[in-house]
Design a protein around this motif. Structure first.
Motif, PDB file in Angstrom:
ATOM      1  N   TYR A   1      25.765  78.323  86.174  1.00 41.40           N
ATOM      2  CA  TYR A   1      24.611  77.464  86.441  1.00 41.40           C
ATOM      3  C   TYR A   1      25.049  75.999  86.399  1.00 41.40           C
ATOM      4  O   TYR A   1      25.704  75.555  85.454  1.00 41.40           O
ATOM      5  CB  TYR A   1      23.510  77.704  85.413  1.00 41.40           C
ATOM      6  CG  TYR A   1      22.275  76.860  85.639  1.00 41.40           C
ATOM      7  CD1 TYR A   1      21.507  77.022  86.786  1.00 41.40           C
ATOM      8  CD2 TYR A   1      21.889  75.899  84.696  1.00 41.40           C
ATOM      9  CE1 TYR A   1      20.375  76.238  87.001  1.00 41.40           C
ATOM     10  CE2 TYR A   1      20.757  75.121  84.902  1.00 41.40           C
ATOM     11  CZ  TYR A   1      20.007  75.298  86.071  1.00 41.40           C
ATOM     12  OH  TYR A   1      18.899  74.530  86.286  1.00 41.40           O
ATOM     13  N   GLN A   2      24.689  75.248  87.443  1.00 47.65           N
ATOM     14  CA  GLN A   2      25.007  73.826  87.543  1.00 47.65           C
ATOM     15  C   GLN A   2      23.741  73.071  87.909  1.00 47.65           C
ATOM     16  O   GLN A   2      22.988  73.502  88.785  1.00 47.65           O
ATOM     17  CB  GLN A   2      26.084  73.596  88.617  1.00 47.65           C
ATOM     18  CG  GLN A   2      27.383  74.361  88.361  1.00 47.65           C
ATOM     19  CD  GLN A   2      28.230  74.493  89.624  1.00 47.65           C
ATOM     20  OE1 GLN A   2      28.080  75.447  90.373  1.00 47.65           O
ATOM     21  NE2 GLN A   2      29.112  73.530  89.867  1.00 47.65           N
ATOM     22  N   ASN A   3      23.513  71.953  87.250  1.00 47.18           N
ATOM     23  CA  ASN A   3      22.332  71.170  87.605  1.00 47.18           C
ATOM     24  C   ASN A   3      22.542  69.690  87.283  1.00 47.18           C
ATOM     25  O   ASN A   3      23.405  69.327  86.491  1.00 47.18           O
ATOM     26  CB  ASN A   3      21.087  71.690  86.896  1.00 47.18           C
ATOM     27  CG  ASN A   3      20.993  71.228  85.461  1.00 47.18           C
ATOM     28  OD1 ASN A   3      21.885  71.500  84.658  1.00 47.18           O
ATOM     29  ND2 ASN A   3      19.916  70.544  85.124  1.00 47.18           N
ATOM     30  N   TYR A   4      21.771  68.855  87.959  1.00 46.10           N
ATOM     31  CA  TYR A   4      21.754  67.424  87.682  1.00 46.10           C
ATOM     32  C   TYR A   4      20.320  66.941  87.821  1.00 46.10           C
ATOM     33  O   TYR A   4      19.462  67.598  88.424  1.00 46.10           O
ATOM     34  CB  TYR A   4      22.682  66.662  88.644  1.00 46.10           C
ATOM     35  CG  TYR A   4      22.178  66.587  90.065  1.00 46.10           C
ATOM     36  CD1 TYR A   4      21.310  65.572  90.468  1.00 46.10           C
ATOM     37  CD2 TYR A   4      22.554  67.543  91.009  1.00 46.10           C
ATOM     38  CE1 TYR A   4      20.832  65.514  91.774  1.00 46.10           C
ATOM     39  CE2 TYR A   4      22.081  67.479  92.315  1.00 46.10           C
ATOM     40  CZ  TYR A   4      21.222  66.455  92.684  1.00 46.10           C
ATOM     41  OH  TYR A   4      20.738  66.402  93.969  1.00 46.10           O
ATOM     42  N   SER A   5      20.057  65.755  87.277  1.00 45.05           N
ATOM     43  CA  SER A   5      18.711  65.184  87.396  1.00 45.05           C
ATOM     44  C   SER A   5      18.801  63.665  87.503  1.00 45.05           C
ATOM     45  O   SER A   5      19.774  63.047  87.060  1.00 45.05           O
ATOM     46  CB  SER A   5      17.845  65.575  86.189  1.00 45.05           C
ATOM     47  OG  SER A   5      18.422  65.093  84.985  1.00 45.05           O
TER      48      SER A   5
ATOM     49  N   ILE B   1      20.850  70.827  97.589  1.00 44.26           N
ATOM     50  CA  ILE B   1      21.326  70.167  96.381  1.00 44.26           C
ATOM     51  C   ILE B   1      22.089  68.920  96.812  1.00 44.26           C
ATOM     52  O   ILE B   1      23.035  68.996  97.596  1.00 44.26           O
ATOM     53  CB  ILE B   1      22.199  71.113  95.524  1.00 44.26           C
ATOM     54  CG1 ILE B   1      22.654  70.408  94.257  1.00 44.26           C
ATOM     55  CG2 ILE B   1      23.376  71.667  96.301  1.00 44.26           C
ATOM     56  CD1 ILE B   1      23.273  71.353  93.222  1.00 44.26           C
TER      57      ILE B   1
ATOM     58  N   ASP C   1      16.483  65.825  91.897  1.00 45.54           N
ATOM     59  CA  ASP C   1      17.123  66.746  90.967  1.00 45.54           C
ATOM     60  C   ASP C   1      17.735  67.881  91.791  1.00 45.54           C
ATOM     61  O   ASP C   1      17.352  68.094  92.950  1.00 45.54           O
ATOM     62  CB  ASP C   1      16.117  67.337  89.975  1.00 45.54           C
ATOM     63  CG  ASP C   1      15.402  66.258  89.162  1.00 45.54           C
ATOM     64  OD1 ASP C   1      15.972  65.149  89.038  1.00 45.54           O
ATOM     65  OD2 ASP C   1      14.296  66.511  88.668  1.00 45.54           O
TER      66      ASP C   1
ATOM     67  N   ASP D   1      19.903  71.989  91.408  1.00 43.42           N
ATOM     68  CA  ASP D   1      20.567  73.012  90.605  1.00 43.42           C
ATOM     69  C   ASP D   1      21.072  74.141  91.507  1.00 43.42           C
ATOM     70  O   ASP D   1      20.574  74.326  92.623  1.00 43.42           O
ATOM     71  CB  ASP D   1      19.650  73.556  89.506  1.00 43.42           C
ATOM     72  CG  ASP D   1      18.436  74.267  90.060  1.00 43.42           C
ATOM     73  OD1 ASP D   1      17.455  73.581  90.393  1.00 43.42           O
ATOM     74  OD2 ASP D   1      18.478  75.505  90.181  1.00 43.42           O
TER      75      ASP D   1
ATOM     76  N   LYS E   1      16.636  77.933  96.321  1.00 47.94           N
ATOM     77  CA  LYS E   1      16.589  76.471  96.400  1.00 47.94           C
ATOM     78  C   LYS E   1      17.034  76.050  97.799  1.00 47.94           C
ATOM     79  O   LYS E   1      17.953  76.623  98.382  1.00 47.94           O
ATOM     80  CB  LYS E   1      17.505  75.857  95.349  1.00 47.94           C
ATOM     81  CG  LYS E   1      17.151  76.239  93.915  1.00 47.94           C
ATOM     82  CD  LYS E   1      15.853  75.584  93.483  1.00 47.94           C
ATOM     83  CE  LYS E   1      15.547  75.903  92.027  1.00 47.94           C
ATOM     84  NZ  LYS E   1      14.340  75.207  91.532  1.00 47.94           N
TER      85      LYS E   1
ATOM     86  N   GLN F   1      24.047  65.540  84.152  1.00 47.21           N
ATOM     87  CA  GLN F   1      24.672  66.622  84.902  1.00 47.21           C
ATOM     88  C   GLN F   1      25.362  67.568  83.915  1.00 47.21           C
ATOM     89  O   GLN F   1      25.852  67.150  82.863  1.00 47.21           O
ATOM     90  CB  GLN F   1      25.687  66.098  85.911  1.00 47.21           C
ATOM     91  CG  GLN F   1      26.838  65.298  85.322  1.00 47.21           C
ATOM     92  CD  GLN F   1      27.860  64.906  86.375  1.00 47.21           C
ATOM     93  OE1 GLN F   1      28.411  65.758  87.051  1.00 47.21           O
ATOM     94  NE2 GLN F   1      28.093  63.606  86.510  1.00 47.21           N
TER      95      GLN F   1
END
Length: 521
Positions: free
Chosen positions: A460-464, A501, A470, A472, A498, A437
């Motif tokens: 920008y924020q994202n996790y996987s 999330i 996943d 973002d 998207k 993350q």
């Protein structure tokens, strides 16, 4: 000219005084000469006095100008450091997405939350409710897993009004206004701060709306200072925040006071919250003491909580050591052996810009956390960064982990570049956190004359790899600063449309527009 006029007035009035008082003056030349000399002496004295008065006036004008310049500087410094702003959790350990003043918490590590020295817990177990309540009118300070939502006091004699107005697609409208005044009603050392936030918009696939009112006042005396505060929020909240398909009604009303003095700080607050006809009342007594010992600062607090279902004591300790070579931060909270938090973070200079950094966290509540790690840091005038690695145990499942922070502030006049980034990696997926993350806020600004500026920002924020998903979230903002008191912005939210999330539904690509304005009166 001034001298001649004075002599003429005296020469005209002197005979009148003589005649009215029947004074017999000798008519000899020597006597007339004596009178003339006396008049000249009086004239010279008046001229000296006139010059002195003129000098005093000039000094007063200079002092007034200086005071005006000093006041402007103080207000500018306050706005640059403590002005209200939209939610910004990018530099914290919480993974929170937001749009205007709507928010959703996705991942939440153990931490303490305070306001005015009081400890707060998530009402009805929802971190979204807590942050929605604490964040809008406060300045967030985050260090070592401690979120402090206190507010820097405004101590200038002129009224400051902060306003945030916005509208956009998906009925995303909001209006926030805050008024701050010191020496209120002409009373020395009395300050007030009042604010209102109204907002609505399509968030979590539902029309969410809220009304939020905040007020606090403070009075300073040589024996101590008194702060009184009141807060009320009514919200029709998107059910997706609480795993519900329906709109959820939530309200909270809080009133409290805190007296600070040299011996002991004493406070009390009452909170009445309601969620879908479920009530939660809380009364808190606070005793705290701050001790400043040169490079060490220690703050100890004791709180007693009264709730309908339980009563309990809470002990808290904050410690900081600041020296030339070492910074050490400790944050502890203890309720009982099944509910506590201890967090420690330290860094030290090693050689040049290089240094060492380490952390330790031990927490127990609904989940058990234990984390320890060490690494390297680099600090310079434009870049502060560190990376550390170690072991992270969650509910007895242990994984290797690494995390880092990057803070870049680069000035290439007239270009300014800044970056705030924090990231975390776990070797193994857990039930609470993804393998990867990160959160980033990148900005580039072009400086214009007279304090004006054009800004382009990316958040920008994202996790996987969290439960085989996943996610973002992206926001792009273009804004223009007209000095530090007026800002116009346009923002693109979720430009790649998207759909969700971490199971939370996202609105398709849309645009927002807003104006931030600071008035002085």
């Amino acid at each position: 000219m001034r001298k001649s006029a004075l002599i003429a007035v005296l020469c005209f009035s002197f005979p009148l005084l003589i005649s009215q008082n029947s004074i017999n003056l000798p008519a000899s030349p020597d006597s007339l000469s004596t009178i003339t000399d006396s008049l000249q002496t009086i004239s010279d004295s008046l001229e000296v006095y006139s010059d002195s008065l003129s000098s005093s006036t000039t000094n007063l004008e200079k002092e007034a100008t200086y005071s005006s310049l000093e006041l402007k500087k103080n207000i500018d410094d306050y706005l640059n450091q403590h002005a209200l702003q939209e939610y910004d959790f990018i530099t914290t350990s919480n993974f929170v997405i937001s749009e205007n003043f709507h928010l959703k918490t996705l991942f939440t590590p153990p931490a303490t939350y305070t306001k005015y020295g009081f400890t707060y817990f998530a009402p009805f177990g929802s971190m979204d409710l807590l942050l929605q309540k604490l964040a809008p009118f406060q300045n967030l300070s985050y260090t070592n897993n401690h979120y402090d939502f206190g507010q820097a006091e405004y101590k200038q004699p002129v009224t400051l009004v902060e306003s945030f107005l916005g509208l956009g697609d998906e009925d995303m409208n909001h209006a926030l206004a805050s008024m701050k005044k010191y020496e209120f009603l002409g009373i020395d050392n009395l300050g007030i701060n009042a604010g209102y936030l109204g907002q609505e918009g399509f968030w979590g696939n539902q029309n969410e709306s809220s009304q939020n009112f905040h007020f606090n006042s403070s009075y300073h005396h040589e024996l101590g200072s008194l702060k009184v505060f009141y807060h009320k929020i009514d919200e029709e909240m998107a059910g997706a925040k609480l795993d519900s398909s329906e709109i959820v009604n939530w309200s909270s009303e809080e009133i409290g006071a805190k007296l600070k003095n040299k011996i002991l700080d004493v406070g009390f607050r009452h909170d009445n919250s309601e969620l879908q006809n479920q009530q939660q009342k809380t009364d808190v007594l606070l005793l705290s003491k701050n001790i400043d010992l040169s490079s060490n600062n220690i703050n100890f607090s004791y709180e007693y909580f009264w709730q309908e279902t339980q009563e309990f004591k809470l002990y808290s300790l904050e410690h900081s050591l600041q020296s030339t070579y070492v910074e050490w931060l400790n944050n502890a909270r203890y309720k009982n052996s099944e509910d506590f938090l201890f967090s420690s973070f330290a860094n030290s200079n090693l050689y040049g810009n290089w240094g060492l950094v380490g952390e330790f966290v031990d927490s127990k509540s609904e989940d058990d956390h234990e984390k320890y790690g060490a690494g390297l840091q680099w600090n310079s005038n434009y870049l502060q960064t560190y990376i550390l690695a170690g072991k992270y145990s969650i509910n007895s499942e242990t994984s290797n982990y690494a995390r880092g922070v990057i803070k870049l502030n680069l000035e290439l006049t007239p270009i300014l570049i800044n970056l705030n980034n924090n990231w975390q990696w776990l070797q193994d997926e857990t039930a609470l956190y993804p393998v990867w993350q990160q959160q980033s806020a990148f900005g580039i600004a072009y400086q214009l004359p007279y304090g004006n500026q054009i800004n382009l920002n990316f958040i920008y924020q994202n996790y996987s790899d969290f439960q085989q998903t996943d996610g973002d979230f992206l926001k792009i903002r273009l804004s223009i600063d007209i000095t530090n008191k007026f800002n116009i912005k346009a923002e693109a939210v979720n430009p790649f449309s998207k759909e969700e999330i971490k199971g939370f539904p996202l609105t398709q690509s849309h645009f927002l527009f807003g104006v931030n304005w600071f008035f002085l009166n």
